[in-house]
Design a protein around this motif. Sequence first.
Motif, PDB file in Angstrom:
ATOM      1  N   PHE A 220       0.839  -1.199   0.000  1.00 35.96           N
ATOM      2  CA  PHE A 220       0.000   0.000   0.000  1.00 35.96           C
ATOM      3  C   PHE A 220       0.877   1.254   0.000  1.00 35.96           C
ATOM      4  N   PHE A 221       1.856   1.289   0.886  1.00 37.79           N
ATOM      5  CA  PHE A 221       2.744   2.447   0.970  1.00 37.79           C
ATOM      6  C   PHE A 221       3.497   2.658  -0.351  1.00 37.79           C
ATOM      7  N   LYS A 222       3.981   1.574  -0.940  1.00 36.92           N
ATOM      8  CA  LYS A 222       4.765   1.686  -2.176  1.00 36.92           C
ATOM      9  C   LYS A 222       3.956   2.294  -3.313  1.00 36.92           C
ATOM     10  N   VAL A 223       2.724   1.794  -3.519  1.00 34.72           N
ATOM     11  CA  VAL A 223       1.954   2.318  -4.652  1.00 34.72           C
ATOM     12  C   VAL A 223       1.484   3.749  -4.390  1.00 34.72           C
ATOM     13  N   MET A 224       1.140   4.074  -3.149  1.00 37.33           N
ATOM     14  CA  MET A 224       0.747   5.446  -2.845  1.00 37.33           C
ATOM     15  C   MET A 224       1.918   6.405  -3.042  1.00 37.33           C
ATOM     16  N   ASP A 225       3.068   6.043  -2.486  1.00 33.80           N
ATOM     17  CA  ASP A 225       4.243   6.903  -2.609  1.00 33.80           C
ATOM     18  C   ASP A 225       4.625   7.116  -4.066  1.00 33.80           C
ATOM     19  N   LYS A 226       4.561   6.037  -4.872  1.00 32.48           N
ATOM     20  CA  LYS A 226       4.955   6.141  -6.271  1.00 32.48           C
ATOM     21  C   LYS A 226       3.972   7.001  -7.055  1.00 32.48           C
ATOM     22  N   ALA A 227       2.670   6.842  -6.786  1.00 32.42           N
ATOM     23  CA  ALA A 227       1.673   7.661  -7.480  1.00 32.42           C
ATOM     24  C   ALA A 227       1.866   9.140  -7.153  1.00 32.42           C
ATOM     25  N   VAL A 228       2.160   9.439  -5.891  1.00 34.71           N
ATOM     26  CA  VAL A 228       2.408  10.826  -5.482  1.00 34.71           C
ATOM     27  C   VAL A 228       3.657  11.372  -6.178  1.00 34.71           C
ATOM     28  N   GLU A 229       4.723  10.581  -6.176  1.00 33.27           N
ATOM     29  CA  GLU A 229       5.978  11.018  -6.804  1.00 33.27           C
ATOM     30  C   GLU A 229       5.797  11.249  -8.299  1.00 33.27           C
ATOM     31  N   LEU A 230       5.149  10.303  -8.982  1.00 30.59           N
ATOM     32  CA  LEU A 230       4.942  10.446 -10.422  1.00 30.59           C
ATOM     33  C   LEU A 230       4.066  11.642 -10.759  1.00 30.59           C
ATOM     34  N   SER A 231       3.204  12.017  -9.823  1.00 27.51           N
ATOM     35  CA  SER A 231       2.316  13.166 -10.030  1.00 27.51           C
ATOM     36  C   SER A 231       3.015  14.492  -9.777  1.00 27.51           C
ATOM     37  N   GLY A 232       4.269  14.432  -9.315  1.00 23.60           N
ATOM     38  CA  GLY A 232       5.044  15.651  -9.105  1.00 23.60           C
ATOM     39  C   GLY A 232       4.884  16.266  -7.736  1.00 23.60           C
ATOM     40  N   TYR A 233       4.468  15.459  -6.776  1.00 28.37           N
ATOM     41  CA  TYR A 233       4.252  15.968  -5.416  1.00 28.37           C
ATOM     42  C   TYR A 233       5.078  15.174  -4.420  1.00 28.37           C
ATOM     43  N   ARG A 234       5.023  15.624  -3.167  1.00 31.14           N
ATOM     44  CA  ARG A 234       5.654  14.930  -2.051  1.00 31.14           C
ATOM     45  C   ARG A 234       4.573  14.416  -1.113  1.00 31.14           C
ATOM     46  N   ASN A 235       4.929  13.475  -0.255  1.00 29.13           N
ATOM     47  CA  ASN A 235       3.939  12.904   0.656  1.00 29.13           C
ATOM     48  C   ASN A 235       3.297  13.947   1.557  1.00 29.13           C
ATOM     49  N   GLU A 236       4.067  14.951   1.920  1.00 31.66           N
ATOM     50  CA  GLU A 236       3.517  15.993   2.799  1.00 31.66           C
ATOM     51  C   GLU A 236       2.493  16.871   2.080  1.00 31.66           C
ATOM     52  N   ASP A 237       2.377  16.736   0.765  1.00 31.64           N
ATOM     53  CA  ASP A 237       1.379  17.505   0.007  1.00 31.64           C
ATOM     54  C   ASP A 237       0.002  16.837   0.002  1.00 31.64           C
ATOM     55  N   VAL A 238      -0.074  15.579   0.432  1.00 27.01           N
ATOM     56  CA  VAL A 238      -1.337  14.833   0.389  1.00 27.01           C
ATOM     57  C   VAL A 238      -2.297  15.377   1.441  1.00 27.01           C
ATOM     58  N   ASN A 239      -3.551  15.575   1.039  1.00 20.58           N
ATOM     59  CA  ASN A 239      -4.568  16.123   1.941  1.00 20.58           C
ATOM     60  C   ASN A 239      -5.719  15.168   2.238  1.00 20.58           C
ATOM     61  N   PHE A 240      -5.960  14.213   1.325  1.00 25.26           N
ATOM     62  CA  PHE A 240      -7.123  13.336   1.493  1.00 25.26           C
ATOM     63  C   PHE A 240      -6.798  11.963   0.928  1.00 25.26           C
ATOM     64  N   VAL A 241      -7.169  10.921   1.671  1.00 23.00           N
ATOM     65  CA  VAL A 241      -6.997   9.544   1.227  1.00 23.00           C
ATOM     66  C   VAL A 241      -8.377   8.935   0.995  1.00 23.00           C
ATOM     67  N   ALA A 242      -8.617   8.456  -0.221  1.00 20.32           N
ATOM     68  CA  ALA A 242      -9.888   7.808  -0.575  1.00 20.32           C
ATOM     69  C   ALA A 242      -9.633   6.312  -0.661  1.00 20.32           C
ATOM     70  N   PRO A 243      -9.961   5.565   0.402  1.00 23.22           N
ATOM     71  CA  PRO A 243      -9.519   4.176   0.473  1.00 23.22           C
ATOM     72  C   PRO A 243     -10.576   3.162   0.046  1.00 23.22           C
ATOM     73  N   ILE A 244     -10.093   1.980  -0.236  1.00 20.23           N
ATOM     74  CA  ILE A 244     -10.936   0.809  -0.269  1.00 20.23           C
ATOM     75  C   ILE A 244     -11.453   0.578   1.154  1.00 20.23           C
ATOM     76  N   CYS A 245     -12.546  -0.134   1.299  1.00 18.65           N
ATOM     77  CA  CYS A 245     -13.049  -0.435   2.639  1.00 18.65           C
ATOM     78  C   CYS A 245     -12.018  -1.258   3.404  1.00 18.65           C
ATOM     79  N   MET A 246     -11.660  -0.792   4.578  1.00 17.86           N
ATOM     80  CA  MET A 246     -10.681  -1.493   5.411  1.00 17.86           C
ATOM     81  C   MET A 246     -10.971  -1.210   6.871  1.00 17.86           C
ATOM     82  N   LYS A 247     -10.384  -1.997   7.742  1.00 17.91           N
ATOM     83  CA  LYS A 247     -10.593  -1.761   9.164  1.00 17.91           C
ATOM     84  C   LYS A 247      -9.914  -0.449   9.576  1.00 17.91           C
ATOM     85  N   LYS A 248     -10.406   0.127  10.657  1.00 17.93           N
ATOM     86  CA  LYS A 248      -9.961   1.448  11.095  1.00 17.93           C
ATOM     87  C   LYS A 248      -8.463   1.492  11.372  1.00 17.93           C
ATOM     88  N   SER A 249      -7.930   0.455  12.003  1.00 16.25           N
ATOM     89  CA  SER A 249      -6.513   0.478  12.369  1.00 16.25           C
ATOM     90  C   SER A 249      -5.620   0.564  11.137  1.00 16.25           C
TER      91      SER A 249
END
Length: 338
Positions: free
Chosen positions: A238-267
């Motif tokens: 999960f971390f790898k694909v999110m980080d790569k999508a952010v990087e390829l989009s020209g941003y850094r992780n600290e630029d992310v404001n909202f995560v739209a997830p698949i259904c998963m447990k809260k933890s």
Amino acid sequence: MEKINVGIRSVGSYVPAGIRDSFYISEKSGIPEQVIREKFGIKQVHKAGPEESVADMGAKAALAALKDLTPEDLDLVVYCGSEYKDFYMYNCAARIKELIGAKNAASFEIHNLCSAGVYSLKIMRAMMRDDPKLKRVLLVSSSKEGDLINYADTESRFMFNFGDGAAAAVLERGLDRNIILESSMIVDGQFANDVYVPAVGCVNRGNCEHVVYEDRFLRVRDLADMKPRLDPITLPNFFKVMDKAVELSGYRNEDVNFVAPICMKKSMLVGLLDHFGLTEENSFLLEDYGHCQSADCFLSIEEGLRHGRLHDGDLVVTIAAGTGYTWASTCIKWGPVA
């Protein structure tokens, strides 16, 4: 070469009225209700009635997504939802096109189990950039996989969060808002034969007359074998694909404001949000929906807008995983292009 944006013009959804709450799932499975609510992350899921098909729900979500458009404004209808459709070997995209009256549109389907919705954004962006005739495309995901869950089969318990429902998004070529950015996917094919419906498909075609009741449901071939292989790599992937999508989009992780997830447990969701320094107010937990296959990310976006958690200027990271096993992420820059 001129850069052409493809943006999300609008989203819409539909969930059936029927409910299977945590008490129902607990009673049917024998798993304590507290575990269903806290470990599985489910308060309730929606359940379609026998008269309501996958195409029916997809059409209702499609009409909800059109907003001020008419079906005649669409150039293409793409179905990216569950492979469990109204019929076996069936064109659900064509049926949805017919149900909503999109008489000017072509149609086809994209399947990649629960990660199809997220990755279809990338596919459709590329197609729409390449083809000026594709001005507006309707992307539809629908699922009635609640039919495929056998609560007596505890080997398949990670699928007890499956719910029925549909979501849709209208994509528009040249729209300079809510623009689709870059994507990333990881596929680990060692899991391809771990989850399936044994009764359907060419492998067991010759044994149809001997199909047992349990084989009509989604089954895990061997949970004791799959779980030790899958658990250690799920969160890192999960971390790898999110980080790569952010990087390829020209941003850094600290630029992310909202995560739209698949259904998963809260933890798990909290762990993904912590990765970006975010809180639960920067996402939406689908505990009242359940897992509606690849519709989840669109449901998360819609609820984020409804609850005032998703704002213009936000960098959105969508995230999904599907048996097979795939992990996928696509970034969206919400609001007008600066």
